[in-house]
Scaffold this motif. Structure first.
Motif, short mmCIF file in Angstrom:
data_model
loop_
_atom_site.label_atom_id
_atom_site.label_comp_id
_atom_site.label_asym_id
_atom_site.label_seq_id
_atom_site.Cartn_x
_atom_site.Cartn_y
_atom_site.Cartn_z
N GLY A 1 25.37 -65.61 -47.51
CA GLY A 1 26.48 -66.45 -47.94
C GLY A 1 26.54 -66.60 -49.45
O GLY A 1 27.62 -66.51 -50.05
N LEU A 2 25.38 -66.81 -50.08
CA LEU A 2 25.36 -66.91 -51.55
C LEU A 2 25.78 -65.59 -52.19
O LEU A 2 26.51 -65.58 -53.19
CB LEU A 2 23.96 -67.30 -52.02
CG LEU A 2 23.52 -68.74 -51.72
CD1 LEU A 2 22.10 -68.97 -52.20
CD2 LEU A 2 24.46 -69.75 -52.38
N SER A 3 25.33 -64.48 -51.62
CA SER A 3 25.73 -63.17 -52.16
C SER A 3 27.21 -62.93 -51.96
O SER A 3 27.89 -62.37 -52.82
CB SER A 3 24.92 -62.06 -51.48
OG SER A 3 23.54 -62.17 -51.78
N PHE A 4 27.75 -63.36 -50.81
CA PHE A 4 29.17 -63.20 -50.54
C PHE A 4 30.00 -63.95 -51.57
O PHE A 4 31.07 -63.48 -51.99
CB PHE A 4 29.49 -63.72 -49.13
CG PHE A 4 30.91 -63.52 -48.71
CD1 PHE A 4 31.30 -62.33 -48.10
CD2 PHE A 4 31.86 -64.50 -48.91
CE1 PHE A 4 32.62 -62.13 -47.71
CE2 PHE A 4 33.18 -64.31 -48.52
CZ PHE A 4 33.56 -63.12 -47.92
N LEU A 5 29.50 -65.10 -52.01
CA LEU A 5 30.22 -65.92 -52.99
C LEU A 5 29.92 -65.52 -54.43
O LEU A 5 30.39 -66.16 -55.37
CB LEU A 5 29.86 -67.39 -52.79
CG LEU A 5 30.31 -67.99 -51.44
CD1 LEU A 5 29.74 -69.38 -51.26
CD2 LEU A 5 31.83 -68.00 -51.33
#
Length: 266
Positions: free
Chosen positions: A205-209
């Protein structure tokens, strides 16, 4: 018998996933970073089983190498928070007093905010990168282990066998390493195995954002982010890493459930 077979199958899948993550560079059929614009956006075929992306890179190779970042960083994160949180929890439960009060209030502060939102704020302050994402998630995730370890330590530190060990001359370190840790390691292990899937989703999720792994590093979350605009035209660019996340998280969650069932018959 069925449970043993299920556990063997799930354990084998976990081993295969970890093996593929460790030896990803050897397993990849193509160079995951090699660009060839002449074959960009090729649909899945016998040559490229998961198709190619915007720059003609083989998606299967990128999913495999992305697993090296996603899986190994998740296991590293869970190891860090479980060890650190357990040590803090044991010390709080064993020592008590002001040390316990201060540290537990700090953990309450970490738990007072929604986990991923707090991690986003910390990662934004630290800057992008997989290491900073791990640090951000570690800061918000250790309290659960400290509370589990503290509660278990409080429940056994006044037990008869602890008192007997004290009378036999055992000092505090011996009590902790010989008697407390062996008796609380089961629930900690279960918590850690059940946490792997959650941590993997949060790293993705952090990488997606844009606050986790940064391009050109292949990581399942940022691969989905980079291809999200092509979901309707070239769906394999997004579905390939998405399926990898789904399968891996499902396998580790099943593994955690089975470890819990084995260690806790109730």
């Amino acid at each position: 018998m069925k449970n043993k077979i299920r556990f063997s199958v799930i354990s084998t899948l976990v081993i295969v996933i970890i093996f593929m993550a460790i030896f990803a560079n050897t397993i990849c059929p193509y160079d995951p970073y090699q660009q060839d614009l002449s074959i960009a956006y090729q649909a899945p075929s016998a040559t490229h089983l998961m198709g190619t992306d915007t720059y003609g890179r083989d998606m299967l190779s990128r999913v495999i190498i992305g697993g090296q970042v996603s899986v190994l960083s998740t296991l590293c994160l869970v190891l860090i928070i479980s060890v650190f949180g357990t040590i803090i929890g044991i010390l709080c439960g064993y020592i008590g007093g002001k040390v316990d009060t201060i540290i537990m209030r700090v953990s309450d502060l970490c738990l007072a905010f929604p986990g991923l939102v707090f991690a986003l704020a910390i990662a934004a302050i630290l800057g992008g990168g997989i290491v900073n994402a791990i640090i951000a998630l570690a800061i918000i995730s250790w309290p659960k282990y400290s509370r589990v370890a503290r509660g278990l330590t409080l429940s056994i530190k006044d037990s008869t066998y602890i008192a007997a060990a004290k009378l036999a001359g055992s000092n505090s370190l011996q009590l902790i390493f010989r008697h407390i840790i062996p008796n609380i390691i089961g629930p900690i292990l279960v918590t850690a195995t059940l946490d792997i899937g959650t941590m993997m989703m949060e790293i993705a999720g952090l990488s997606f954002l844009g606050l986790g792994a940064q391009p050109p590093v292949a990581e399942w979350g940022n691969m989905m982010s980079n291809g999200r605009s092509m979901l309707q035209t070239y769906p394999w660019v997004v579905l390939s890493p998405g399926i990898a996340i789904f399968v891996t998280v499902a396998v580790f969650n099943l593994f955690g459930d089975m470890v819990r069932d084995i260690t806790d018959k109730k």
